[in-house]
Design a protein around this motif. Structure first.
Motif, PDB file in Angstrom:
ATOM      1  N   TRP A  53      63.132  23.263 103.548  1.00 43.43           N
ATOM      2  CA  TRP A  53      61.783  23.570 104.013  1.00 43.43           C
ATOM      3  C   TRP A  53      61.528  22.986 105.402  1.00 43.43           C
ATOM      4  N   HIS A 120      49.090  12.414  96.602  1.00 43.93           N
ATOM      5  CA  HIS A 120      49.241  13.827  96.950  1.00 43.93           C
ATOM      6  C   HIS A 120      47.908  14.494  97.259  1.00 43.93           C
ATOM      7  N   ASP A 134      53.374  19.300 101.489  1.00 46.54           N
ATOM      8  CA  ASP A 134      53.575  20.673 101.024  1.00 46.54           C
ATOM      9  C   ASP A 134      55.030  20.923 100.658  1.00 46.54           C
ATOM     10  N   LEU A 137      55.764  19.652  97.244  1.00 51.02           N
ATOM     11  CA  LEU A 137      55.189  20.443  96.152  1.00 51.02           C
ATOM     12  C   LEU A 137      55.657  21.896  96.158  1.00 51.02           C
ATOM     13  N   ALA A 138      56.551  22.239  97.059  1.00 54.57           N
ATOM     14  CA  ALA A 138      56.964  23.639  97.195  1.00 54.57           C
ATOM     15  C   ALA A 138      57.576  24.185  95.912  1.00 54.57           C
ATOM     16  N   ARG A 182      42.859  23.631  96.468  1.00 56.17           N
ATOM     17  CA  ARG A 182      44.102  24.227  96.964  1.00 56.17           C
ATOM     18  C   ARG A 182      45.219  23.192  96.848  1.00 56.17           C
ATOM     19  N   TYR A 184      48.218  23.476  98.642  1.00 58.01           N
ATOM     20  CA  TYR A 184      48.946  23.354  99.900  1.00 58.01           C
ATOM     21  C   TYR A 184      47.987  23.190 101.068  1.00 58.01           C
ATOM     22  N   ARG A 185      48.259  22.181 101.891  1.00 56.56           N
ATOM     23  CA  ARG A 185      47.347  21.839 102.994  1.00 56.56           C
ATOM     24  C   ARG A 185      47.523  22.759 104.190  1.00 56.56           C
ATOM     25  N   THR A 186      48.781  23.149 104.441  1.00 58.08           N
ATOM     26  CA  THR A 186      49.046  23.970 105.624  1.00 58.08           C
ATOM     27  C   THR A 186      48.782  25.434 105.299  1.00 58.08           C
ATOM     28  N   LEU A 189      52.067  27.482 104.204  1.00 57.80           N
ATOM     29  CA  LEU A 189      52.556  27.276 102.833  1.00 57.80           C
ATOM     30  C   LEU A 189      51.521  27.719 101.802  1.00 57.80           C
ATOM     31  N   TYR A 190      50.251  27.576 102.149  1.00 60.24           N
ATOM     32  CA  TYR A 190      49.198  28.062 101.264  1.00 60.24           C
ATOM     33  C   TYR A 190      49.348  29.567 101.049  1.00 60.24           C
ATOM     34  N   GLU A 194      50.695  29.397  97.263  1.00 62.04           N
ATOM     35  CA  GLU A 194      49.549  28.989  96.430  1.00 62.04           C
ATOM     36  C   GLU A 194      49.394  29.840  95.177  1.00 62.04           C
TER      37      GLU A 194
END
Length: 208
Positions: A53, A120, A134, A137-138, A182, A184-186, A189-190, A194
């Motif tokens: 990633w 997290h 992110d 957590l991917a 949510r 994912y912060r970015t 990736l969201y 998500e």
């Protein structure tokens, strides 16, 4: 993309001109910790996945090196019975990175990134920290088959916990993620993960 972990570690050490003996010792420490037989998920494959990633989104990172060092050490201490894995990993990371010779600011950032994995979704995160969290957590947004393997691996790491207690604890974790606004912060990736992650979490919760 570089998937050879020993070669990648050597590459990350290059700017610091460390002695080969020390480099070999530090790599062996990483290998022994992540290679422990009881680690069904938090292992060398997990490191390789996070580096995949990081490589994929390197152009979006402000300081890829800091993210790399956070990946190397974020789970170096991991025992399912412990409650302080992240803190102990951060302490060891700080010690090793001082020995390697990273600048104090980078070390502080790496240590902060590692400590952030203890919370997290409760941590305020932007920039590279957001990407790092992110990446970690991917796996939640993987294909159903890969996610099922992940869930089974997590259960294996907690094999010492009786089934009814594990199911109760796991349900709590799954609901924590599902209730988050949510995961994912970015934005990148969201958008990518998500929806798939929420579906995987719901399906695991239903199975439990």
């Amino acid at each position: 993309m570089m998937t050879d972990l020993p070669l990648r570690f050597q590459k990350d050490l290059l700017p610091y001109h460390v002695a080969p003996k020390m480099a070999a010792m530090w790599w062996e420490e990483i290998h022994q910790h992540y290679g422990q037989p009881k680690r069904a998920y938090h292992n060398l494959d997990h490191l390789a996945a996070l580096f995949h990633w990081a490589d994929s989104y390197e152009t979006l990172l402000n300081d890829p090196e800091t993210v790399h060092w956070a990946i190397w050490y974020h789970d170096i201490i991991y025992q399912a019975r412990r409650q302080d894995n992240e803190e102990q990993s951060a302490i060891l990371a700080e010690k090793r990175l001082v020995e390697i010779g990273l600048p104090a600011k980078k070390i502080a950032d790496v240590v902060g990134y590692i400590r952030a994995t203890a919370q997290h979704l409760s941590v305020e995160a932007t920039g590279d920290l957001a990407f790092f969290l992110d990446f970690d957590l991917a796996i939640l947004g993987a294909s159903p088959e890969v996610y099922a393997n992940y869930a089974a691996a997590v259960r294996e790491e907690y094999q010492h916990v009786p089934g009814f207690l594990y199911r109760r604890g796991r349900k709590k974790v799954l609901r924590y993620f599902l209730e988050a606004p949510r995961l994912y912060r970015t934005d990148v990736l969201y958008g990518l993960l998500e929806e798939k992650a929420k579906e995987n979490l719901r399906q695991e919760l239903d199975r439990l």
